[in-house]
Design a protein around this motif. Sequence first.
Motif, mmCIF file in Angstrom:
data_model
loop_
_atom_site.group_PDB
_atom_site.id
_atom_site.type_symbol
_atom_site.label_atom_id
_atom_site.label_comp_id
_atom_site.label_asym_id
_atom_site.label_seq_id
_atom_site.Cartn_x
_atom_site.Cartn_y
_atom_site.Cartn_z
ATOM 1 N N GLY A 53 3.568 -15.997 -14.131
ATOM 2 C CA GLY A 53 2.843 -15.684 -12.904
ATOM 3 C C GLY A 53 3.363 -14.439 -12.228
ATOM 4 O O GLY A 53 2.617 -13.731 -11.546
ATOM 5 N N ALA A 54 4.649 -14.134 -12.424
ATOM 6 C CA ALA A 54 5.222 -12.906 -11.874
ATOM 7 C C ALA A 54 4.661 -11.688 -12.595
ATOM 8 O O ALA A 54 4.425 -10.641 -11.981
ATOM 9 N N LEU A 55 4.445 -11.806 -13.915
ATOM 10 C CA LEU A 55 3.841 -10.705 -14.665
ATOM 11 C C LEU A 55 2.425 -10.440 -14.175
ATOM 12 O O LEU A 55 2.047 -9.282 -13.917
ATOM 13 N N ASN A 56 1.645 -11.503 -14.032
ATOM 14 C CA ASN A 56 0.270 -11.334 -13.563
ATOM 15 C C ASN A 56 0.225 -10.813 -12.132
ATOM 16 O O ASN A 56 -0.604 -9.965 -11.792
ATOM 17 N N ALA A 57 1.108 -11.329 -11.287
ATOM 18 C CA ALA A 57 1.138 -10.886 -9.892
ATOM 19 C C ALA A 57 1.510 -9.408 -9.798
ATOM 20 O O ALA A 57 0.926 -8.658 -9.004
ATOM 21 N N ALA A 58 2.486 -8.984 -10.598
ATOM 22 C CA ALA A 58 2.909 -7.582 -10.585
ATOM 23 C C ALA A 58 1.792 -6.663 -11.075
ATOM 24 O O ALA A 58 1.609 -5.551 -10.555
ATOM 25 N N TYR A 59 1.059 -7.113 -12.075
ATOM 26 C CA TYR A 59 -0.070 -6.325 -12.578
ATOM 27 C C TYR A 59 -1.099 -6.119 -11.472
ATOM 28 O O TYR A 59 -1.562 -5.000 -11.221
ATOM 29 N N LEU A 60 -1.439 -7.202 -10.786
ATOM 30 C CA LEU A 60 -2.424 -7.128 -9.710
ATOM 31 C C LEU A 60 -1.894 -6.294 -8.550
ATOM 32 O O LEU A 60 -2.625 -5.497 -7.960
ATOM 33 N N ALA A 61 -0.618 -6.469 -8.227
ATOM 34 C CA ALA A 61 -0.017 -5.738 -7.107
ATOM 35 C C ALA A 61 -0.051 -4.232 -7.339
ATOM 36 O O ALA A 61 -0.244 -3.459 -6.396
ATOM 37 N N GLY A 62 0.131 -3.828 -8.588
ATOM 38 C CA GLY A 62 0.186 -2.403 -8.887
ATOM 39 C C GLY A 62 -1.163 -1.748 -9.077
ATOM 40 O O GLY A 62 -1.365 -0.596 -8.682
ATOM 41 N N HIS A 63 -2.095 -2.467 -9.681
ATOM 42 C CA HIS A 63 -3.387 -1.868 -10.019
ATOM 43 C C HIS A 63 -4.459 -2.134 -8.973
ATOM 44 O O HIS A 63 -5.517 -1.488 -8.991
ATOM 45 N N GLY A 64 -4.198 -3.102 -8.077
ATOM 46 C CA GLY A 64 -5.161 -3.400 -7.031
ATOM 47 C C GLY A 64 -6.006 -4.616 -7.354
ATOM 48 O O GLY A 64 -6.280 -4.916 -8.521
ATOM 49 N N ALA A 65 -6.425 -5.325 -6.326
ATOM 50 C CA ALA A 65 -7.207 -6.550 -6.494
ATOM 51 C C ALA A 65 -8.678 -6.206 -6.650
ATOM 52 O O ALA A 65 -9.501 -6.383 -5.740
ATOM 53 N N THR A 66 -9.023 -5.686 -7.826
ATOM 54 C CA THR A 66 -10.392 -5.291 -8.132
ATOM 55 C C THR A 66 -10.821 -5.919 -9.449
ATOM 56 O O THR A 66 -9.988 -6.347 -10.252
ATOM 57 N N HIS A 117 2.911 -1.826 -18.301
ATOM 58 C CA HIS A 117 1.808 -2.132 -17.380
ATOM 59 C C HIS A 117 2.187 -2.075 -15.903
ATOM 60 O O HIS A 117 1.317 -2.248 -15.044
ATOM 61 N N LEU A 118 3.440 -1.822 -15.606
ATOM 62 C CA LEU A 118 3.848 -1.664 -14.207
ATOM 63 C C LEU A 118 3.508 -0.269 -13.714
ATOM 64 O O LEU A 118 3.684 0.711 -14.434
ATOM 65 N N THR A 119 3.064 -0.176 -12.482
ATOM 66 C CA THR A 119 2.759 1.133 -11.888
ATOM 67 C C THR A 119 3.798 1.533 -10.840
ATOM 68 O O THR A 119 3.653 2.563 -10.197
ATOM 69 N N PHE A 120 4.829 0.721 -10.659
ATOM 70 C CA PHE A 120 5.875 1.005 -9.677
ATOM 71 C C PHE A 120 7.218 0.578 -10.262
ATOM 72 O O PHE A 120 7.279 -0.292 -11.142
ATOM 73 N N LYS A 121 8.290 1.197 -9.782
ATOM 74 C CA LYS A 121 9.617 0.917 -10.327
ATOM 75 C C LYS A 121 10.366 -0.143 -9.523
ATOM 76 O O LYS A 121 11.153 -0.904 -10.072
ATOM 77 N N ARG A 122 10.132 -0.156 -8.220
ATOM 78 C CA ARG A 122 10.841 -1.097 -7.362
ATOM 79 C C ARG A 122 9.831 -2.044 -6.707
ATOM 80 O O ARG A 122 8.711 -1.644 -6.377
ATOM 81 N N ILE A 123 10.249 -3.271 -6.543
ATOM 82 C CA ILE A 123 9.336 -4.292 -6.023
ATOM 83 C C ILE A 123 8.755 -3.873 -4.680
ATOM 84 O O ILE A 123 7.558 -4.057 -4.423
ATOM 85 N N GLU A 124 9.591 -3.330 -3.823
ATOM 86 C CA GLU A 124 9.142 -2.991 -2.475
ATOM 87 C C GLU A 124 8.119 -1.857 -2.453
ATOM 88 O O GLU A 124 7.497 -1.593 -1.415
ATOM 89 N N ASP A 125 7.924 -1.180 -3.592
ATOM 90 C CA ASP A 125 6.952 -0.088 -3.657
ATOM 91 C C ASP A 125 5.572 -0.556 -4.139
ATOM 92 O O ASP A 125 4.654 0.257 -4.256
ATOM 93 N N ALA A 126 5.418 -1.832 -4.420
ATOM 94 C CA ALA A 126 4.127 -2.345 -4.879
ATOM 95 C C ALA A 126 3.067 -2.156 -3.796
ATOM 96 O O ALA A 126 3.312 -2.466 -2.627
ATOM 97 N N PRO A 127 1.896 -1.634 -4.140
ATOM 98 C CA PRO A 127 0.831 -1.427 -3.151
ATOM 99 C C PRO A 127 0.419 -2.708 -2.414
ATOM 100 O O PRO A 127 0.116 -2.669 -1.219
ATOM 101 N N ILE A 128 0.378 -3.831 -3.126
ATOM 102 C CA ILE A 128 0.196 -5.126 -2.472
ATOM 103 C C ILE A 128 1.560 -5.797 -2.449
ATOM 104 O O ILE A 128 2.213 -5.897 -3.498
ATOM 105 N N PRO A 129 2.041 -6.234 -1.284
ATOM 106 C CA PRO A 129 3.387 -6.821 -1.209
ATOM 107 C C PRO A 129 3.611 -7.904 -2.264
ATOM 108 O O PRO A 129 2.833 -8.856 -2.380
#
Length: 300
Positions: A53-66, A117-129
């Motif tokens: 679920g962390a992998l899926n959440a990170a994917y969504l957080a980085g690419h946007g909920a679209t 598949h990550l678009t950010f390096k640090r968790i706090e930089d994710a576009p969606i928290p």
Amino acid sequence: MLASNGCKLDSMADKVAFVLSGGGSLGSVQVGMLRALIEIDIKPDILIGTSVGALNAAYLAGHGATLDTVDSMEKTWLGLKTRDVFPFDPLRLSLATVGLANSLCSNNSLRRIIKAHLTFKRIEDAPIPLHVVTTDLRSGKEVLLSKGDAVNAILASSAIPAIFPSIEFDGKTLIDGGVADNAAISQAIDLGADLIYVLPTGYTCDLSEVPRTALASAVHALTLLMEQRLIVDVEHYADRVDIRVMPPLCPLSVSSIDFRHTARLINDSYEATSGWLKTEDKRSSKPERVLALHSHSGDR
């Protein structure tokens, strides 16, 4: 009604959290759930993920909920095979048997998948928290990671004991978050969520026979453990916050290490979730009931 971030909420004040649980290859069902939710403009302000679920959440957080993101997530899942996630190495297995390796599988393949598949390096930089659930190996306590190296955080959350190596992170030795808390509902509440959508992977409730390999047995046992914790948490917090549990697939005969049925799981989950979202009253007084442990195989 839409919030300023485009989310469709029950009221303007609602802060929406998506809580994505773990479950190995069954994490593909969350793709169908996400498609059904996003289609009717239900989107997260907060993402909390455990294990797969962390992998899926990170994917969504980085690419946007679209829906485009869900499309690309689905393609990624369809391309995965068991050996991509759980690489079997006879030499490593032999070394683990005599205590010269700390896990049955290397996490190198999983690391490559995460990095690709990550678009950010640090968790706090994710576009969606984004918040990642892990477990402190020494104390057994839940550790929520909200900042720091994103790849290592997700690897830690996915580090199934004995299957993958633990991860050193900020002075702690971390393993799979499902050991301590499969779906961190309490964390979502602490982060200010008013409305929590729980996306469970479910578990294999219709096995034709018990798992025969060490890998299959370990992952199935952890999945059962995580399901029990999720049931307890949903029941405990249902009176404090609006919790909406997406319907897990049932009966389910697919092993949590089997990636051959991804397309069917995604489609079935989408259909089940879409149907559930069309019901007049989405809030159940006993949301934990849909998660109850049971078996169909004993009826054969």
